[in-house]
Design a protein around this motif. Structure first.
Motif, PDB file in Angstrom:
ATOM      1  N   ASN A   5     -31.276  46.078  61.750  1.00 53.68           N
ATOM      2  CA  ASN A   5     -31.666  44.720  61.365  1.00 53.68           C
ATOM      3  C   ASN A   5     -31.465  44.498  59.863  1.00 53.68           C
ATOM      4  N   ARG A   8     -27.770  43.915  59.287  1.00 54.33           N
ATOM      5  CA  ARG A   8     -27.389  42.554  59.703  1.00 54.33           C
ATOM      6  C   ARG A   8     -27.820  41.531  58.649  1.00 54.33           C
ATOM      7  N   ALA A   9     -29.017  41.694  58.139  1.00 58.07           N
ATOM      8  CA  ALA A   9     -29.522  40.757  57.134  1.00 58.07           C
ATOM      9  C   ALA A   9     -28.664  40.804  55.874  1.00 58.07           C
ATOM     10  N   VAL A  11     -25.470  41.754  55.679  1.00 60.96           N
ATOM     11  CA  VAL A  11     -24.150  41.198  55.997  1.00 60.96           C
ATOM     12  C   VAL A  11     -24.220  39.670  56.055  1.00 60.96           C
ATOM     13  N   LEU A  12     -25.238  39.126  56.718  1.00 65.17           N
ATOM     14  CA  LEU A  12     -25.382  37.670  56.802  1.00 65.17           C
ATOM     15  C   LEU A  12     -25.599  37.050  55.422  1.00 65.17           C
ATOM     16  N   THR A  13     -26.366  37.706  54.604  1.00 67.57           N
ATOM     17  CA  THR A  13     -26.590  37.217  53.244  1.00 67.57           C
ATOM     18  C   THR A  13     -25.284  37.222  52.453  1.00 67.57           C
ATOM     19  N   VAL A  15     -22.228  37.024  53.703  1.00 62.58           N
ATOM     20  CA  VAL A  15     -21.357  35.981  54.255  1.00 62.58           C
ATOM     21  C   VAL A  15     -21.777  34.615  53.721  1.00 62.58           C
ATOM     22  N   MET A  16     -23.062  34.333  53.710  1.00 67.16           N
ATOM     23  CA  MET A  16     -23.546  33.041  53.212  1.00 67.16           C
ATOM     24  C   MET A  16     -23.225  32.886  51.728  1.00 67.16           C
TER      25      MET A  16
END
Length: 125
Positions: A5, A8-9, A11-13, A15-16
């Protein structure tokens, strides 16, 4: 939070952050787009004022003082919204005089004044 988790957090951060970094420069800063929009509106307002003043001249040349007054009043209303340029101020003065003369039935004098207003409005940049 598990390690998956957390990953994922992160990677998402990331990407954003990349999306924001790529799109943010495309947005107008400090209202630049609004200033351009105002210039376009002002140009269109002056064009519309010229159109109505030209219509007033046309009626004046036919001796229709009442119709000249109506078109000149529409042009004046738009010219008042057209900005503070010296030519706009001069056109406003000419239109006011033309309206006064038109109301008095002096179509020829009102026509000359309205033609002068068209000339001044055409010189607005």
């Amino acid at each position: 939070m598990t390690q998956q988790n957390t990953r994922r957090a992160v990677v998402l951060t990331a990407v954003m952050a990349m999306v924001l970094t790529a799109t943010l420069p495309l947005q107008p800063i400090f209202g630049e787009g609004g200033a351009r929009r105002d210039n376009v509106r002002q140009e269109q307002t002056i064009k519309d004022a010229i159109k109505h003043a030209t219509e007033a001249v046309h009626h004046g040349k036919q001796g229709h003082a009442e119709k000249l007054v109506t078109a000149a009043e529409a042009s004046l209303e738009l010219a008042l919204k057209g900005g503070k340029a010296p030519h706009v101020a001069e056109a406003i003065a000419k239109l006011k005089d033309a309206i006064d003369h038109g109301k008095a039935g002096h179509a020829d004098m009102a026509t000359n004044l309205t033609e002068s207003a068209v000339t001044h409005l055409s010189q607005v940049k």
